[in-house]
Design an enzyme around this catalytic site. Structure first.
Site, PDB file in Angstrom:
ATOM      1  N   HIS A 143     -43.561  -3.410  14.991  1.00 59.07           N
ATOM      2  CA  HIS A 143     -44.275  -2.126  14.988  1.00 59.07           C
ATOM      3  C   HIS A 143     -43.818  -1.288  16.175  1.00 59.07           C
ATOM      4  O   HIS A 143     -43.633  -1.839  17.261  1.00 59.07           O
ATOM      5  CB  HIS A 143     -45.779  -2.383  15.098  1.00 59.07           C
ATOM      6  CG  HIS A 143     -46.585  -1.124  15.182  1.00 59.07           C
ATOM      7  ND1 HIS A 143     -46.806  -0.320  14.074  1.00 59.07           N
ATOM      8  CD2 HIS A 143     -47.189  -0.520  16.230  1.00 59.07           C
ATOM      9  CE1 HIS A 143     -47.521   0.732  14.457  1.00 59.07           C
ATOM     10  NE2 HIS A 143     -47.768   0.632  15.765  1.00 59.07           N
ATOM     11  N   GLY A 190      -7.579   2.461   2.089  1.00 63.40           N
ATOM     12  CA  GLY A 190      -7.815   3.048   0.765  1.00 63.40           C
ATOM     13  C   GLY A 190      -8.711   4.263   0.778  1.00 63.40           C
ATOM     14  O   GLY A 190      -8.813   4.996   1.774  1.00 63.40           O
ATOM     15  N   GLU A 201       0.846  -1.198   0.000  1.00 63.59           N
ATOM     16  CA  GLU A 201       0.000   0.000   0.000  1.00 63.59           C
ATOM     17  C   GLU A 201       0.882   1.248   0.000  1.00 63.59           C
ATOM     18  O   GLU A 201       1.771   1.392   0.838  1.00 63.59           O
ATOM     19  CB  GLU A 201      -0.935  -0.013   1.225  1.00 63.59           C
ATOM     20  CG  GLU A 201      -1.707   1.265   1.464  1.00 63.59           C
ATOM     21  CD  GLU A 201      -2.544   1.743   0.288  1.00 63.59           C
ATOM     22  OE1 GLU A 201      -3.387   0.982  -0.202  1.00 63.59           O
ATOM     23  OE2 GLU A 201      -2.339   2.894  -0.159  1.00 63.59           O
ATOM     24  N   MET A 250     -18.699   1.390  -8.663  1.00 62.69           N
ATOM     25  CA  MET A 250     -17.543   1.642  -7.800  1.00 62.69           C
ATOM     26  C   MET A 250     -18.043   1.761  -6.361  1.00 62.69           C
ATOM     27  O   MET A 250     -18.385   2.846  -5.894  1.00 62.69           O
ATOM     28  CB  MET A 250     -16.846   2.932  -8.230  1.00 62.69           C
ATOM     29  CG  MET A 250     -16.084   2.818  -9.526  1.00 62.69           C
ATOM     30  SD  MET A 250     -15.036   4.248  -9.719  1.00 62.69           S
ATOM     31  CE  MET A 250     -14.281   3.943 -11.287  1.00 62.69           C
ATOM     32  N   ARG A 287     -15.017   9.366 -11.072  1.00 64.05           N
ATOM     33  CA  ARG A 287     -13.718   8.886 -10.590  1.00 64.05           C
ATOM     34  C   ARG A 287     -13.052   8.072 -11.684  1.00 64.05           C
ATOM     35  O   ARG A 287     -13.725   7.440 -12.496  1.00 64.05           O
ATOM     36  CB  ARG A 287     -13.913   8.046  -9.319  1.00 64.05           C
ATOM     37  CG  ARG A 287     -14.466   8.892  -8.190  1.00 64.05           C
ATOM     38  CD  ARG A 287     -14.526   8.156  -6.879  1.00 64.05           C
ATOM     39  NE  ARG A 287     -13.296   7.611  -6.405  1.00 64.05           N
ATOM     40  CZ  ARG A 287     -12.373   8.275  -5.698  1.00 64.05           C
ATOM     41  NH1 ARG A 287     -12.534   9.545  -5.408  1.00 64.05           N
ATOM     42  NH2 ARG A 287     -11.283   7.658  -5.288  1.00 64.05           N
ATOM     43  N   GLY A 313     -23.866  16.416 -10.466  1.00 61.83           N
ATOM     44  CA  GLY A 313     -25.098  16.123  -9.724  1.00 61.83           C
ATOM     45  C   GLY A 313     -25.167  14.680  -9.291  1.00 61.83           C
ATOM     46  O   GLY A 313     -26.253  14.132  -9.091  1.00 61.83           O
ATOM     47  N   GLY A 314     -23.998  14.039  -9.118  1.00 61.88           N
ATOM     48  CA  GLY A 314     -23.970  12.638  -8.673  1.00 61.88           C
ATOM     49  C   GLY A 314     -23.991  12.551  -7.158  1.00 61.88           C
ATOM     50  O   GLY A 314     -24.078  13.562  -6.453  1.00 61.88           O
TER      51      GLY A 314
HETATM   52  C1  FAD Z   1     -16.376  10.868  -1.068  1.00 68.69           C
HETATM   53  C2  FAD Z   1     -16.629   9.407  -1.348  1.00 68.69           C
HETATM   54  C3  FAD Z   1     -17.668   8.745  -0.720  1.00 68.69           C
HETATM   55  C4  FAD Z   1     -17.893   7.402  -0.950  1.00 68.69           C
HETATM   56  N1  FAD Z   1     -18.924   6.794  -0.316  1.00 68.69           N
HETATM   57  C5  FAD Z   1     -19.159   5.483  -0.523  1.00 68.69           C
HETATM   58  C6  FAD Z   1     -20.200   4.829   0.184  1.00 68.69           C
HETATM   59  O1  FAD Z   1     -20.922   5.421   0.980  1.00 68.69           O
HETATM   60  N2  FAD Z   1     -20.374   3.500  -0.031  1.00 68.69           N
HETATM   61  C7  FAD Z   1     -19.584   2.794  -0.920  1.00 68.69           C
HETATM   62  O2  FAD Z   1     -19.780   1.596  -1.082  1.00 68.69           O
HETATM   63  N3  FAD Z   1     -18.596   3.397  -1.610  1.00 68.69           N
HETATM   64  C8  FAD Z   1     -18.363   4.726  -1.423  1.00 68.69           C
HETATM   65  N4  FAD Z   1     -17.339   5.326  -2.087  1.00 68.69           N
HETATM   66  C9  FAD Z   1     -16.546   4.523  -3.046  1.00 68.69           C
HETATM   67  C10 FAD Z   1     -15.525   3.642  -2.325  1.00 68.69           C
HETATM   68  O3  FAD Z   1     -14.682   4.452  -1.541  1.00 68.69           O
HETATM   69  C11 FAD Z   1     -14.726   2.845  -3.339  1.00 68.69           C
HETATM   70  O4  FAD Z   1     -15.628   2.113  -4.166  1.00 68.69           O
HETATM   71  C12 FAD Z   1     -13.780   1.869  -2.667  1.00 68.69           C
HETATM   72  O5  FAD Z   1     -12.871   2.526  -1.822  1.00 68.69           O
HETATM   73  C13 FAD Z   1     -13.011   1.077  -3.735  1.00 68.69           C
HETATM   74  O6  FAD Z   1     -12.141   0.182  -3.112  1.00 68.69           O
HETATM   75  P1  FAD Z   1     -10.834  -0.361  -3.864  1.00 68.69           P
HETATM   76  O7  FAD Z   1     -10.217  -1.325  -2.916  1.00 68.69           O
HETATM   77  O8  FAD Z   1     -11.165  -0.794  -5.216  1.00 68.69           O
HETATM   78  O9  FAD Z   1      -9.886   0.925  -4.057  1.00 68.69           O
HETATM   79  P2  FAD Z   1      -9.408   2.103  -3.112  1.00 68.69           P
HETATM   80  O10 FAD Z   1     -10.222   2.205  -1.890  1.00 68.69           O
HETATM   81  O11 FAD Z   1      -9.315   3.298  -3.993  1.00 68.69           O
HETATM   82  O12 FAD Z   1      -7.966   1.641  -2.657  1.00 68.69           O
HETATM   83  C14 FAD Z   1      -6.912   1.485  -3.558  1.00 68.69           C
HETATM   84  C15 FAD Z   1      -5.613   1.589  -2.789  1.00 68.69           C
HETATM   85  O13 FAD Z   1      -4.546   1.227  -3.657  1.00 68.69           O
HETATM   86  C16 FAD Z   1      -3.424   2.027  -3.356  1.00 68.69           C
HETATM   87  N5  FAD Z   1      -2.545   2.040  -4.524  1.00 68.69           N
HETATM   88  C17 FAD Z   1      -2.812   2.495  -5.768  1.00 68.69           C
HETATM   89  N6  FAD Z   1      -1.743   2.319  -6.576  1.00 68.69           N
HETATM   90  C18 FAD Z   1      -0.790   1.727  -5.813  1.00 68.69           C
HETATM   91  C19 FAD Z   1       0.538   1.302  -6.070  1.00 68.69           C
HETATM   92  N7  FAD Z   1       1.099   1.392  -7.281  1.00 68.69           N
HETATM   93  N8  FAD Z   1       1.247   0.763  -5.051  1.00 68.69           N
HETATM   94  C20 FAD Z   1       0.703   0.622  -3.814  1.00 68.69           C
HETATM   95  N9  FAD Z   1      -0.543   1.004  -3.514  1.00 68.69           N
HETATM   96  C21 FAD Z   1      -1.288   1.554  -4.510  1.00 68.69           C
HETATM   97  C22 FAD Z   1      -4.034   3.385  -3.038  1.00 68.69           C
HETATM   98  O14 FAD Z   1      -3.146   4.170  -2.248  1.00 68.69           O
HETATM   99  C23 FAD Z   1      -5.310   3.012  -2.297  1.00 68.69           C
HETATM  100  O15 FAD Z   1      -5.118   2.996  -0.910  1.00 68.69           O
HETATM  101  C24 FAD Z   1     -17.068   6.677  -1.861  1.00 68.69           C
HETATM  102  C25 FAD Z   1     -16.009   7.331  -2.509  1.00 68.69           C
HETATM  103  C26 FAD Z   1     -15.793   8.680  -2.260  1.00 68.69           C
HETATM  104  C27 FAD Z   1     -14.648   9.368  -2.950  1.00 68.69           C
END
Ligand code: FAD
Length: 459
Positions: free
Chosen positions: A438, A41, A35, A316, A271, A183-184
């Site tokens: 209820h 993340g 990480e 996502m 995103r 508007g997302g």
């Molecule tokens: C403001 C906001 C609100 C959200 N609210 C929700 C919600 O309410 N419910 C929901 O389900 N989802 C929500 N999401 C979406 C959710 O955060 C993501 O879908 C989720 O975090 C995706 O998980 P992931 O493991 O695919 O990637 P990420 O969480 O993006 O993690 C990827 C990780 O990989 C690491 N990385 C990348 N490249 C490298 C590399 N080369 N070497 C080492 N490490 C690396 C990054 O540093 C990161 O920590 C929200 C997103 C945002 C921005």
């Protein structure tokens, strides 16, 4: 260079990567997670958790403010103030606790955690620039879980008054005037929280209505609530850039060009998957547009290379990434698994909240659609929130439930029930004959099923 070996190497410790790591550890697989930033993340650090923390604080503040005004509950209080800096400190403490928890869970599962930016050398080799010096890691299986980052607009680059969701979730003062481009759900969730905290909030959406991924029936209660909160909405409008003095957002609105005064402009137009800057292209994987293409086992076009989470495209969502991560760990352990989920529920934490699971009416032509409003529910009335409804899409021939949606205050907690109904292939009768306590909001789900069967009781 130091060399390490493992059976499973996971790039990224977001919800996809860390859950994959924990499950792999439980299955006795020799696993390393790399990480570049912090465990957890986007979700734990700059996404789901911090945004929900701010939404909660804003709701509490708005409630306190309502007591300083004339209210039906007979509660009076002095006008409250919010110290957003303190709120952010509290949010950071919640995040720290959870990210520390993830590190602890990986350790407990005997997963090695390497902090640093990973660069792919080939399908079985990765180099990490860790703070203890470079490390070369050799693995039998590679999982790409690198997630996504906020999309930037070329004419509104991040910096100065133009902020991303990541920036605004650490802002220590409430903006006086906030304009949100997009508007997302992300822009609306954060924008509504800022508006409740005292910001003058304007939304600029290119689509003809907010939350275009949902049908108008579902998004309308949110639109109405925006009006109630004094939020200005421009739909069918395109942001063009900042004014020369950087104090306004210039927008091409249907009625002509307008300047919206804003000390901060939040850009939330989507995103992008993290597919560049770490040697992914050396693998020559088949792509699905901008995303890494995967099959039903999350396998990419290269043997023993998997991809999970946001890097693989929509939806996502953290819980999709987690489910994919657990599945891939089981596949690497030799289990015969493939993606067989019937539904990935999605929650929009706006005010009111929206929950969807399974098929929408437009996706199921000929289906039966039943809808029951919260206005007829005792619990909703006692909570002063009778806006919204539950809607069930079912097959008229078999009564099989194809999809369930709800909009209303607090409906996010129904997401599990909706997904379970779909996973268990429930019929309207299954829900109608289940005794719902209820007075609860959940009774509306039962009434909606009864209505679909033509025998709603409180309608
Ligand atoms: C403001 C906001 C609100 C959200 N609210 C929700 C919600 O309410 N419910 C929901 O389900 N989802 C929500 N999401 C979406 C959710 O955060 C993501 O879908 C989720 O975090 C995706 O998980 P992931 O493991 O695919 O990637 P990420 O969480 O993006 O993690 C990827 C990780 O990989 C690491 N990385 C990348 N490249 C490298 C590399 N080369 N070497 C080492 N490490 C690396 C990054 O540093 C990161 O920590 C929200 C997103 C945002 C921005």
């Amino acid at each position: 260079m130091k060399t390490e070996t493992c059976k499973l190497l996971i790039l990224g410790a977001g919800p996809g990567g860390y859950v994959c790591g924990i499950r792999a550890g439980q299955l006795g697989i020799n696993t390393i997670v790399v990480e570049a930033a912090r465990p957890g993340g986007t979700c734990l650090n700059v996404g789901c958790i911090p945004s929900k923390a701010l939404i909660h604080a804003a709701d509490e503040f708005a409630k306190a403010r309502s007591f300083a005004e004339e209210n039906e509950l007979g509660i009076s209080a002095a006008a409250p103030v919010i110290d957003l800096g303190k709120t952010i400190d509290w949010k950071d403490a919640v995040v720290k606790r959870l990210t520390g928890g993830v590190a602890g869970l990986l350790k407990k599962a005997k997963v090695r955690f390497v902090e640093g930016h990973a660069t792919i050398v080939d399908g079985k080799t990765v180099e990490v620039g860790s703070k203890n010096g470079p490390v070369r890691i050799r693995a039998e299986h590679l999982v790409i879980a690198t997630g996504s980052t906020p999309l930037e607009l070329p004419f509104l680059p991040f910096g100065g008054p133009v902020v991303s969701s990541t920036d605004i979730l650490s802002m220590r003062g409430v903006p006086a005037a906030l304009a949100v481009v997009g508007g997302g759900y992300i822009g609306l969730e954060i924008g509504i929280a800022m508006a409740k905290s005292g910001a003058a909030f304007t939304i600029v959406a290119a689509a003809e209505r907010i939350l275009p991924q949902y049908d108008a029936e579902l998004s309308n209660p949110v639109r109405k609530r925006l009006e109630g909160l004094g939020i200005t909405l421009h739909v069918g409008a395109k942001a063009k850039g900042l004014s020369a003095d950087a104090k306004s957002l210039i927008v091409e609105a249907p009625a002509g060009e307008i300047a919206i005064p804003a000390d901060h402009v939040l850009v939330t137009v989507g995103r992008q998957p993290v597919t560049q800057g770490f040697g992914l292209e050396t693998l020559g994987l088949t792509m699905d547009g901008r995303y890494v293409a995967i099959d039903a086992r999350c396998a990419t076009s290269m043997r023993d290379v998997y991809a999970i989470g946001d890097v693989t495209g929509d939806p996502m969502l953290a819980h999709r990434a987690m489910a994919q991560g657990a599945m891939v760990a089981e596949i690497v352990a030799g289990e015969k698994r493939q993606w067989d989920k019937r539904a990935i529920p999605a929650v929009c934490f706006t005010d009111p909240e929206i929950v969807v699971a399974g098929q929408m009416p437009a996706e199921a032509p000929g289906a039966r659609v039943s809808l029951f409003p919260f206005a007829a529910n005792g619990r909703a009335l006692t909570m002063e929130r009778s806006d919204g409804f539950v809607r069930i899409v079912s097959d008229p021939a078999t009564d099989l439930i194809l999809g369930i949606q709800a909009v209303g205050a607090g409906v996010s907690e129904m997401a599990g029930q909706f997904a379970m109904a779909l996973e268990m292939a429930s019929t309207l009768t299954d829900i109608a004959e289940t005794i719902h306590a209820h007075p609860t909001l959940g009774e509306v789900v039962q009434e909606t099923a009864l209505k679909g069967l033509g025998r709603a009781l409180h309608n």
